[in-house]
Design a protein around this motif. Structure first.
Motif, PDB file in Angstrom:
ATOM      1  N   GLN C 125       0.834  -1.190   0.000  1.00  0.00           N
ATOM      2  CA  GLN C 125       0.000   0.000   0.000  1.00  0.00           C
ATOM      3  C   GLN C 125       0.877   1.251   0.000  1.00  0.00           C
ATOM      4  O   GLN C 125       1.424   1.632   1.026  1.00  0.00           O
ATOM      5  CB  GLN C 125      -0.913  -0.016   1.248  1.00  0.00           C
ATOM      6  CG  GLN C 125      -1.841   1.167   1.297  1.00  0.00           C
ATOM      7  CD  GLN C 125      -2.827   1.122   2.445  1.00  0.00           C
ATOM      8  OE1 GLN C 125      -3.788   1.865   2.445  1.00  0.00           O
ATOM      9  NE2 GLN C 125      -2.620   0.273   3.427  1.00  0.00           N
ATOM     10  N   TRP C 127       0.270   4.360  -0.154  1.00  0.00           N
ATOM     11  CA  TRP C 127      -0.151   5.502   0.650  1.00  0.00           C
ATOM     12  C   TRP C 127       0.361   5.436   2.086  1.00  0.00           C
ATOM     13  O   TRP C 127       0.530   6.451   2.742  1.00  0.00           O
ATOM     14  CB  TRP C 127      -1.680   5.538   0.728  1.00  0.00           C
ATOM     15  CG  TRP C 127      -2.360   6.092  -0.460  1.00  0.00           C
ATOM     16  CD1 TRP C 127      -2.088   7.296  -1.037  1.00  0.00           C
ATOM     17  CD2 TRP C 127      -3.427   5.501  -1.213  1.00  0.00           C
ATOM     18  NE1 TRP C 127      -2.945   7.486  -2.104  1.00  0.00           N
ATOM     19  CE2 TRP C 127      -3.762   6.413  -2.234  1.00  0.00           C
ATOM     20  CE3 TRP C 127      -4.130   4.303  -1.120  1.00  0.00           C
ATOM     21  CZ2 TRP C 127      -4.778   6.161  -3.151  1.00  0.00           C
ATOM     22  CZ3 TRP C 127      -5.132   4.054  -2.027  1.00  0.00           C
ATOM     23  CH2 TRP C 127      -5.449   4.972  -3.045  1.00  0.00           C
ATOM     24  N   ALA C 128       0.556   4.203   2.563  1.00  0.00           N
ATOM     25  CA  ALA C 128       0.728   4.006   3.998  1.00  0.00           C
ATOM     26  C   ALA C 128       2.110   4.434   4.485  1.00  0.00           C
ATOM     27  O   ALA C 128       3.075   4.480   3.728  1.00  0.00           O
ATOM     28  CB  ALA C 128       0.489   2.546   4.346  1.00  0.00           C
ATOM     29  N   THR C 129       2.175   4.751   5.775  1.00  0.00           N
ATOM     30  CA  THR C 129       3.437   5.183   6.375  1.00  0.00           C
ATOM     31  C   THR C 129       3.756   4.391   7.631  1.00  0.00           C
ATOM     32  O   THR C 129       4.529   4.833   8.459  1.00  0.00           O
ATOM     33  CB  THR C 129       3.397   6.685   6.706  1.00  0.00           C
ATOM     34  OG1 THR C 129       2.203   6.942   7.435  1.00  0.00           O
ATOM     35  CG2 THR C 129       3.403   7.522   5.452  1.00  0.00           C
ATOM     36  N   ALA C 133       0.710  -1.526   7.498  1.00  0.00           N
ATOM     37  CA  ALA C 133      -0.206  -0.987   6.489  1.00  0.00           C
ATOM     38  C   ALA C 133       0.480  -0.895   5.134  1.00  0.00           C
ATOM     39  O   ALA C 133      -0.110  -1.208   4.098  1.00  0.00           O
ATOM     40  CB  ALA C 133      -0.717   0.378   6.924  1.00  0.00           C
ATOM     41  N   PHE C 140      -8.888  -4.579   4.611  1.00  0.00           N
ATOM     42  CA  PHE C 140      -9.317  -3.664   3.552  1.00  0.00           C
ATOM     43  C   PHE C 140      -8.201  -3.277   2.599  1.00  0.00           C
ATOM     44  O   PHE C 140      -8.258  -2.236   1.979  1.00  0.00           O
ATOM     45  CB  PHE C 140      -9.952  -2.398   4.146  1.00  0.00           C
ATOM     46  CG  PHE C 140     -11.024  -2.680   5.150  1.00  0.00           C
ATOM     47  CD1 PHE C 140     -12.076  -3.526   4.824  1.00  0.00           C
ATOM     48  CD2 PHE C 140     -10.988  -2.123   6.420  1.00  0.00           C
ATOM     49  CE1 PHE C 140     -13.077  -3.793   5.742  1.00  0.00           C
ATOM     50  CE2 PHE C 140     -11.981  -2.396   7.341  1.00  0.00           C
ATOM     51  CZ  PHE C 140     -13.019  -3.223   7.006  1.00  0.00           C
ATOM     52  N   TRP C 141      -7.134  -4.081   2.520  1.00  0.00           N
ATOM     53  CA  TRP C 141      -6.146  -3.825   1.492  1.00  0.00           C
ATOM     54  C   TRP C 141      -5.893  -5.112   0.732  1.00  0.00           C
ATOM     55  O   TRP C 141      -5.518  -6.117   1.312  1.00  0.00           O
ATOM     56  CB  TRP C 141      -4.838  -3.266   2.057  1.00  0.00           C
ATOM     57  CG  TRP C 141      -4.000  -2.787   0.922  1.00  0.00           C
ATOM     58  CD1 TRP C 141      -2.896  -3.385   0.409  1.00  0.00           C
ATOM     59  CD2 TRP C 141      -4.251  -1.640   0.104  1.00  0.00           C
ATOM     60  NE1 TRP C 141      -2.440  -2.680  -0.678  1.00  0.00           N
ATOM     61  CE2 TRP C 141      -3.253  -1.602  -0.886  1.00  0.00           C
ATOM     62  CE3 TRP C 141      -5.224  -0.647   0.103  1.00  0.00           C
ATOM     63  CZ2 TRP C 141      -3.203  -0.605  -1.875  1.00  0.00           C
ATOM     64  CZ3 TRP C 141      -5.171   0.337  -0.865  1.00  0.00           C
ATOM     65  CH2 TRP C 141      -4.155   0.351  -1.832  1.00  0.00           C
ATOM     66  N   GLU C 142      -6.136  -5.093  -0.564  1.00  0.00           N
ATOM     67  CA  GLU C 142      -6.208  -6.346  -1.317  1.00  0.00           C
ATOM     68  C   GLU C 142      -4.914  -6.737  -2.006  1.00  0.00           C
ATOM     69  O   GLU C 142      -4.801  -7.835  -2.510  1.00  0.00           O
ATOM     70  CB  GLU C 142      -7.337  -6.250  -2.352  1.00  0.00           C
ATOM     71  CG  GLU C 142      -8.710  -6.145  -1.696  1.00  0.00           C
ATOM     72  CD  GLU C 142      -9.840  -6.193  -2.702  1.00  0.00           C
ATOM     73  OE1 GLU C 142      -9.618  -5.776  -3.852  1.00  0.00           O
ATOM     74  OE2 GLU C 142     -10.929  -6.652  -2.338  1.00  0.00           O
ATOM     75  N   LEU C 146       4.411  -8.591  -2.189  1.00  0.00           N
ATOM     76  CA  LEU C 146       4.735  -9.952  -2.614  1.00  0.00           C
ATOM     77  C   LEU C 146       6.110 -10.308  -2.041  1.00  0.00           C
ATOM     78  O   LEU C 146       7.123 -10.184  -2.718  1.00  0.00           O
ATOM     79  CB  LEU C 146       4.728 -10.033  -4.141  1.00  0.00           C
ATOM     80  CG  LEU C 146       3.392  -9.643  -4.796  1.00  0.00           C
ATOM     81  CD1 LEU C 146       3.456  -9.827  -6.298  1.00  0.00           C
ATOM     82  CD2 LEU C 146       2.241 -10.458  -4.226  1.00  0.00           C
ATOM     83  N   HIS C 218     -13.132 -11.039  -8.896  1.00  0.00           N
ATOM     84  CA  HIS C 218     -12.833 -10.746  -7.493  1.00  0.00           C
ATOM     85  C   HIS C 218     -12.779 -12.033  -6.669  1.00  0.00           C
ATOM     86  O   HIS C 218     -13.561 -12.958  -6.900  1.00  0.00           O
ATOM     87  CB  HIS C 218     -13.910  -9.823  -6.930  1.00  0.00           C
ATOM     88  CG  HIS C 218     -13.541  -9.232  -5.616  1.00  0.00           C
ATOM     89  ND1 HIS C 218     -13.938  -9.791  -4.419  1.00  0.00           N
ATOM     90  CD2 HIS C 218     -12.785  -8.152  -5.297  1.00  0.00           C
ATOM     91  CE1 HIS C 218     -13.444  -9.055  -3.423  1.00  0.00           C
ATOM     92  NE2 HIS C 218     -12.752  -8.056  -3.933  1.00  0.00           N
ATOM     93  N   PRO C 219     -11.839 -12.110  -5.704  1.00  0.00           N
ATOM     94  CA  PRO C 219     -11.693 -13.320  -4.898  1.00  0.00           C
ATOM     95  C   PRO C 219     -13.009 -13.792  -4.282  1.00  0.00           C
ATOM     96  O   PRO C 219     -13.237 -15.006  -4.163  1.00  0.00           O
ATOM     97  CB  PRO C 219     -10.722 -12.892  -3.792  1.00  0.00           C
ATOM     98  CG  PRO C 219      -9.946 -11.788  -4.372  1.00  0.00           C
ATOM     99  CD  PRO C 219     -10.838 -11.094  -5.358  1.00  0.00           C
ATOM    100  N   SER C 220     -13.879 -12.840  -3.931  1.00  0.00           N
ATOM    101  CA  SER C 220     -15.119 -13.247  -3.262  1.00  0.00           C
ATOM    102  C   SER C 220     -16.015 -14.063  -4.194  1.00  0.00           C
ATOM    103  O   SER C 220     -16.966 -14.686  -3.744  1.00  0.00           O
ATOM    104  CB  SER C 220     -15.866 -12.012  -2.764  1.00  0.00           C
ATOM    105  OG  SER C 220     -16.217 -11.188  -3.849  1.00  0.00           O
ATOM    106  N   ARG C 232      -7.580 -19.439   1.745  1.00  0.00           N
ATOM    107  CA  ARG C 232      -8.319 -19.308   0.492  1.00  0.00           C
ATOM    108  C   ARG C 232      -7.850 -18.081  -0.266  1.00  0.00           C
ATOM    109  O   ARG C 232      -7.846 -16.982   0.273  1.00  0.00           O
ATOM    110  CB  ARG C 232      -9.808 -19.185   0.781  1.00  0.00           C
ATOM    111  CG  ARG C 232     -10.354 -20.444   1.376  1.00  0.00           C
ATOM    112  CD  ARG C 232     -11.777 -20.284   1.816  1.00  0.00           C
ATOM    113  NE  ARG C 232     -12.216 -21.559   2.366  1.00  0.00           N
ATOM    114  CZ  ARG C 232     -13.453 -22.010   2.302  1.00  0.00           C
ATOM    115  NH1 ARG C 232     -14.391 -21.267   1.747  1.00  0.00           N
ATOM    116  NH2 ARG C 232     -13.781 -23.168   2.818  1.00  0.00           N
ATOM    117  N   SER C 233      -7.438 -18.319  -1.495  1.00  0.00           N
ATOM    118  CA  SER C 233      -7.077 -17.179  -2.336  1.00  0.00           C
ATOM    119  C   SER C 233      -7.406 -17.536  -3.776  1.00  0.00           C
ATOM    120  O   SER C 233      -7.528 -18.707  -4.126  1.00  0.00           O
ATOM    121  CB  SER C 233      -5.589 -16.843  -2.198  1.00  0.00           C
ATOM    122  OG  SER C 233      -4.815 -17.835  -2.835  1.00  0.00           O
ATOM    123  N   ALA C 234      -7.545 -16.496  -4.591  1.00  0.00           N
ATOM    124  CA  ALA C 234      -7.841 -16.716  -6.003  1.00  0.00           C
ATOM    125  C   ALA C 234      -6.723 -17.521  -6.655  1.00  0.00           C
ATOM    126  O   ALA C 234      -6.968 -18.442  -7.434  1.00  0.00           O
ATOM    127  CB  ALA C 234      -8.014 -15.372  -6.704  1.00  0.00           C
TER     128      ALA C 234
END
Lengths: 156, 440, 289
Positions: C125, C127-129, C133, C140-142, C146, C218-220, C232-234
């Motif tokens: 992410q 944006w994160a610092t 995160a 909430f971060w997909e 890696l 989407h994974p869902s 569980r992952s795609a």
């Protein structure tokens, strides 16, 4: 038991509490105001790649993104800021130099302020060649008017 | 007033009154104080009569305006930039996460405070039409209902601005519910969205509603709400104080126009010691001092509580809005969950007819409840003596009905919050939550 | 003054005291957090490593404060360089501990940090610092970082797993330098064309689902068989499905190919890279790149 001490103790508490409340509220206001000072910039970097030096012909080439004139003459390559030293409008070229549309300041070909309200000459920026051979301008680094980037002769 | 006890003298130096008469004059002479009553009875001043919930709500709203004003500089109402600007507030703006957290928790607290305020007014019968001459409290009850709906509106619109999954699907569901209104539903939905689908026009509309339209109405109505309290002769409990004073004095009531505002009390210095006016003077305090002092205390406590909770409970931000994926479950904010639960359980099939839970739970039932609340002062036949008294015996039955409705909404809210999982199916809070499938 | 007045005055005074004290507490906590953000200690560590290896002068040149790379054309922001301050520094820091380590030069020639940022290739992410995160191991971060641990879950090297993100931009069925796992998968993928429609390859009569945009699913939306063990992952779904189609989607008519787990992972990553590219023209890699 001195009544005086009791009174001064109460007064101390009263002032202490008032001070805590005032400092507490003003501190919040200060923090909220501080949040408006930007900590990061959404701006392009000062050092910018301008592409191959060969693409700039003899004379003046205007780069609108950088607000720069790339001047190519017998000295070599130089970069002149097109930002008027008066109030920041972008100057245009005139026959012998530069002319600002906002308040009519005139500048010589070397950037010297000739007439009008402009208090200082136009600024020259440092040019360099990156490892990849691309021309780089550093908009954070000013140089003298005659500092040019000498280009290797073609074919040599 | 003497030097005993604390008073906001330091802040109000120069017009801090030394005598009751000066205190009365200050109200007239000082613009900031002109909205306050000259005298306030001790019973109205105590925490027991009202909990000061209205004042608390007002100050939460003030905190929301202040933090909201800051966020207004930092947030960008565009579907491309909104989510990123909230991420920036969370990660790189100085104190940003705290300010946003404070704004969000204050919004939740305001909803709670407004509802508690309504419950207090109901249970003390403070909306009753029977009162002193010139008073008509149902009007303020109606204004209060409007203020409550504005509070819900502000909460809902604020919720949509970060343009995350929560926001996107809340707009989708919220406007769909509006669309279920008979006859004008579809037009209403399109008016809210500025088009057919949820996009930039919808975000801008909800942004303007949240930052300008609704607060403007709110501020106007709050001012009117507070002015009405004065017009109605103060809190309903004041009627009881006046009544008790008359009872004690056992004399025929003097011209009521004078005493109900307590104005007569301050001027009754030379009256007989046993007159209601002098009894009232003894049982009341200078409004300019007591109310200002209480208001400052409440402001400090409210700001401190909101600020601390804002530090401790960071505001959430879900994944960026994704029209292709509905979160499972997609839950409304807690104060709407009882409605979501109603929408869910009221959708069923009787034979071949489908009962439309959206219309029932989202429009009809809330509409009936608001209508019921609004007409309650006209239906309430209890005696005048029931106004300003907690759980007056004559109002036993209506209190039960009200509390039953409230309790039902509360139970549905708890069910929606803790007992609903994926596909809105029943889950137990101790069940392991449904694990999300990751990409990698 | 009567007793009752002073009773109210004292009670309210106590509230004012409590309010003032609580306000000060909130302020102190907020200011401490602001003055000492999570990245500030990390910056000190990096400076210490540079001091140790390269001397005081270089250490003084380590930037201070929040750093960000703004990639305007892609509307992306990476703040990784707030901690990974010396990512573009010389090879003297090539074996330094993270986050002081410098990036290997090879790939950076074609993908300068100031132009591409970090998360485009590595995930996480931008944006994160804060570490958790920024590395994307939060709700909430997909798109997590890696990293080696994640790659190990699939029996892959980190470089192999990252080929997925290479392929987000380098969308071609031609082999691309530096993507061995996907290049191998691309050789195998033509077998799929018997039944599926693949990006850039027409299939007049597909008898199986269109895979042209399979990477956007989407994974869902992946259905796992009841009692499925493990995370569980795609990606896992695709790997397991390639290894044994009927196990993941009962009733599937897909052939059970003879694949090793690594082959399957390569094919799965390739399939997951098939999504709309959405790159500005100047950013689209040339054919063969």
């Amino acid at each position: 038991m001195s009544e005086e001490r009791e009174v001064s103790r109460r007064r101390f508490f009263r002032w202490g509490a008032t001070a805590a409340a005032v400092v507490g509220v003003m501190g919040h206001a200060a923090a909220w105001t501080r949040s408006l000072v930007a900590n990061v910039r959404y701006e392009p970097p000062k050092r910018r790649t301008l592409g191959a030096p060969d693409q700039f012909p003899k004379g003046r080439t205007f780069l609108s993104d950088e607000k720069l004139f790339i001047v190519r003459d017998k000295l070599g390559l130089r970069a002149l800021s097109a930002v008027c030293s008066h109030l920041g409008c972008t100057v245009g070229t005139s026959k012998a130099g530069y002319h600002c549309p906002c308040h009519g300041s005139r500048f010589a070909a070397d950037g010297a302020n000739l007439e009008g309200p402009a208090p200082r000459p136009l600024v020259w920026y440092a040019l360099s060649i990156a490892g990849s051979g691309a021309l780089i301008v550093d908009l954070g680094k000013e140089v003298a008017a005659d500092t040019a980037l000498e280009l290797p002769r073609r074919g040599s | 007033m003497s030097d005993d006890g604390w008073s906001p003298r330091a802040l109000w130096r120069g017009f801090f009154p030394e005598t009751p008469r000066e205190g009365a004059d200050a109200i007239v002479q000082n613009f900031l104080l002109h909205a306050l009553p000259v005298r306030i009875t001790r019973r109205a001043l105590s925490w027991l009569a009202s909990g000061w919930l209205g004042t608390i709500t007002l100050h939460i709203f003030l905190v929301l305006c202040l933090t909201g004003g800051v966020l207004l500089f930092l947030y960008v109402p565009s579907i491309e930039r909104a989510y990123a600007s909230v991420k920036d507030i969370e990660f790189v703006v100085s104190f940003g996460s705290w300010i946003r957290g404070t704004h969000r928790i204050s919004a939740h607290l305001m909803v709670a405070a407004v509802v508690l305020h309504l419950v207090r007014v109901f249970l003390t019968g403070a909306y009753k039409k029977e009162g002193a001459p010139g008073a008509f409290r149902p009007l303020n009850w109606w204004v209060g209902i409007m203020l409550m709906m504005l509070t819900f509106g502000l909460s809902f619109t604020g919720y949509l601005l970060p343009w995350d999954q929560l926001a996107y699907w809340a707009i989708t569901v919220g406007t769909q519910i509006a669309g279920s209104v008979p006859l004008i539903g579809e037009e209403l939905r399109q008016l809210m969205l500025g088009g057919d689908s949820v996009g930039q026009p919808a975000l801008l509309r909800f942004y303007v509603l949240h930052c300008f339209v609704l607060p403007a109405f709110m501020i106007y109505l709050i001012a009117y709400h507070m002015w009405r309290i004065r017009k109605d002769g103060g809190l309903a409990v004041t009627d009881r104080v006046v009544g008790d004073a008359r009872e004690t004095a056992r004399i025929a009531p003097p011209s009521p126009g004078k005493t109900y505002t307590l104005m007569g009390a301050t001027q009754g210095v030379s009256a007989q010691a046993s007159s209601p006016a002098s009894l009232l003077a003894r049982d009341s305090e200078a409004g300019g001092v007591s109310i200002v002092r209480r208001t400052i205390a409440i402001f400090l406590i409210v700001l401190a509580v909101c600020s601390l909770l804002g530090l401790l409970i960071p505001a959430q931000l879900e994944e960026p809005a994704n029209p292709a994926v509905t979160p499972n479950p997609a839950k409304a904010p807690w104060y709407f969950l009882w409605l979501q639960e109603l929408v869910s359980i009221l959708t069923f099939r009787v034979g071949d007819t489908l009962v439309d839970g959206t219309l029932l739970g989202g429009v009809v039932i809330p509409g009936i409840l608001i209508g019921l609340l609004a007409s309650w002062p006209l239906l309430d036949k209890s005696p005048a003596a029931a106004a300003g008294v907690w759980f007056h015996p004559s109002r036993k039955r209506q209190n039960r009905v009200f509390l039953f409705l409230l309790f039902t909404a509360l139970v549905l809210t708890v069910i929606g919050t803790f007992f609903r999982g994926a596909y809105w199916a029943w889950v137990w809070p101790w069940d392991t939550p449904h694990a999300h499938t990751r990409w990698i | 003054m009567s007793d009752a007045t002073s009773r109210f005055a004292r009670a309210d005074f106590r509230l004012v005291v409590a309010g003032g004290v609580l306000l000060l507490v909130a302020l102190v906590v907020a200011f401490v957090r602001e003055v000492d953000p999570p990245w500030s200690a990390v910056q000190d560590d990096v400076r210490a490593v540079v001091f140790e290896r390269m001397g005081a002068e270089k250490a003084a040149g380590v930037p201070e404060g929040l750093q960000q790379i703004w990639i305007e054309p892609l509307d992306r922001v990476d703040r990784c360089t707030t901690c990974h301050l010396t990512i573009e520094w010389s090879s003297e820091l090539a074996d330094a501990p993270h986050p002081a380590r410098s990036h290997p030069q090879g790939l950076l020639q074609a993908h300068p940090v100031q132009t591409f940022g970090c998360t485009l290739c590595h995930g996480g992410q931008g944006w994160a610092t804060s570490t958790a995160a920024a590395h994307g191991h939060v709700d909430f971060w997909e798109e997590p970082l890696l990293d080696r641990a994640l790659a190990k879950e699939y029996g892959l090297s980190r470089a192999n797993l990252m080929e997925l993100r290479c392929a987000y931009c380098h969308q071609t069925l031609e082999p691309v330098k530096g993507m061995p796992l996907l290049n191998a998968a691309k050789e195998r993928v033509f077998d799929c064309l018997d039944c599926h429609r693949l990006p850039g390859l027409e299939n007049e009569k597909p008898s199986a689902p269109d895979l042209t945009r399979e990477g956007e699913k989407h994974p869902s939306k992946y259905v796992f068989p009841p009692g499925f063990k493990g995370e569980r992952s795609a990606l896992r779904w695709h790997i397991e499905h390639l290894l044994d189609p009927k196990k993941m989607s009962p009733g599937s008519g897909m052939t059970k190919f003879d694949l090793t787990r690594k082959d399957a992972a390569g094919l799965a990553l390739l399939v997951m890279s098939w999504r709309r590219q959405g790159l500005p023209a100047a950013w689209t890699p040339k054919q063969g790149d």
